[in-house]
Enzyme design. Sequence first.
Site, PDB file in Angstrom:
ATOM      1  N   THR A  71      46.852  27.900  44.129  1.00  0.00           N
ATOM      2  CA  THR A  71      48.311  28.005  44.114  1.00  0.00           C
ATOM      3  C   THR A  71      48.913  26.933  45.024  1.00  0.00           C
ATOM      4  O   THR A  71      49.836  26.205  44.625  1.00  0.00           O
ATOM      5  CB  THR A  71      48.748  29.405  44.592  1.00  0.00           C
ATOM      6  OG1 THR A  71      48.220  30.366  43.669  1.00  0.00           O
ATOM      7  CG2 THR A  71      50.274  29.528  44.641  1.00  0.00           C
ATOM      8  N   CYS A 323      51.080  43.361  34.072  1.00  0.00           N
ATOM      9  CA  CYS A 323      51.936  44.408  34.607  1.00  0.00           C
ATOM     10  C   CYS A 323      53.027  43.792  35.471  1.00  0.00           C
ATOM     11  O   CYS A 323      52.948  43.802  36.690  1.00  0.00           O
ATOM     12  CB  CYS A 323      51.118  45.371  35.448  1.00  0.00           C
ATOM     13  SG  CYS A 323      50.819  46.913  34.636  1.00  0.00           S
TER      14      CYS A 323
END
Length: 384
Positions: A71, A323
């Site tokens: 990231t 989710c």
Amino acid sequence: PIYMDYSATTPIDPRVADKMIPYLREQFGNPASRSHMYGWTAEAAVEEARGHVAALVNADSREIIWTSGATESNNLALKGAANFYKSKGKHIITVKTEHKSVLDTVRELERQGFDATYLDTQDNGLITIEQLEAAVRPDTILISVMMVNNEIGVIQPIKEIAAFCRKKGIIFHCDAAQATGKVAIDLQDLKVDLMTFTAHKTYGPKGVGALYVCRKPRVRIEAQMHGGGHERGLRSGTLPTHQIVAMGEAFRLAKVEMESEIARIRALRDRLAKGLQEIEETYINGDMDHRVPHNLNVSFNYVEGESLIMAVKDLAVSSGSACTSASLEPSYVLRALGRSDELAHSSIRFTIGRFTTEQDVDFAVELLKSKVGKLRELSPLWDM
Ligand code: PLP
């Protein structure tokens, strides 16, 4: 449960864990301490690890910058290059199936005044040079395409894309978080400018990664972390020696063992695919030829996604639904391949690896056969 979620993260290899312990205990020095033995020992360990990471991808050690993971590497590469080269243009190209750490970074750059194009993929998950060619503008400064997709495991044609970018004078960044140890990477051959790595997808610990920054030709980026000037000013912050040593060992093992490991894992994956295809109305997502050996992503038609995940909870796998907040959104990657919401919802990503056995695979096949059958008996749509 049986672990088949190696693309989420891999277990740390015990040999790697053993390597890092001394650097948490006796060898705790700061690699930036230049005046005593503690610092020198730590620095030597960091440099040895840098050499192992460079060796796996045939780069020069001086081209490897330590970060906290993929990231951060993606943020540093994209923001760093966009800001360094913005006087040349403001257009960036990437792909709709990239990881969020690329997509959300490009979105942020758009908010800062850059312009972005998000390419669609073909139904097999891959992009073509023709698509890139059509999207390039005179003000395009940066293109980012991942090597291996985290959901469907497809391998993009990086060599061709990199050569195209080099010819056009456009900076090319490639997120290779899911590729190390699974695909041979030769940066003397690939004309990539910036490449992202992380340890925890290749049997190393979480929280450490690297960014490759090409020296020939010299690629420039603006630092995103300012401070003590570590990593040649590109990424300040005291280096986590134990994490770095572990990443080095994980990548060293990957280089040594990759060939035999790939063959073993491919055979297991093919066994899994064959078993699951005995279930009617199952569809494999993503190209099977241009794909890493450890990934299988399958949609089971006529079963409801949430019930499917509940039914296979003895298997640690990922579902085709992310989710996000309260709602179950179908995977944006599967949607980008043109799968319907239903098929995206009822998909499972099986990712296997170093510690997967034949028994694990057979267990998964039997479990899916029985559970999918039962769920379909309950489904009003299933009438076979
Ligand atoms: N890029 C890809 C393709 C990934 O699969 C991941 C893992 O989630 C990341 C980036 C982020 O990696 P990290 O957890 O090291 O920040």
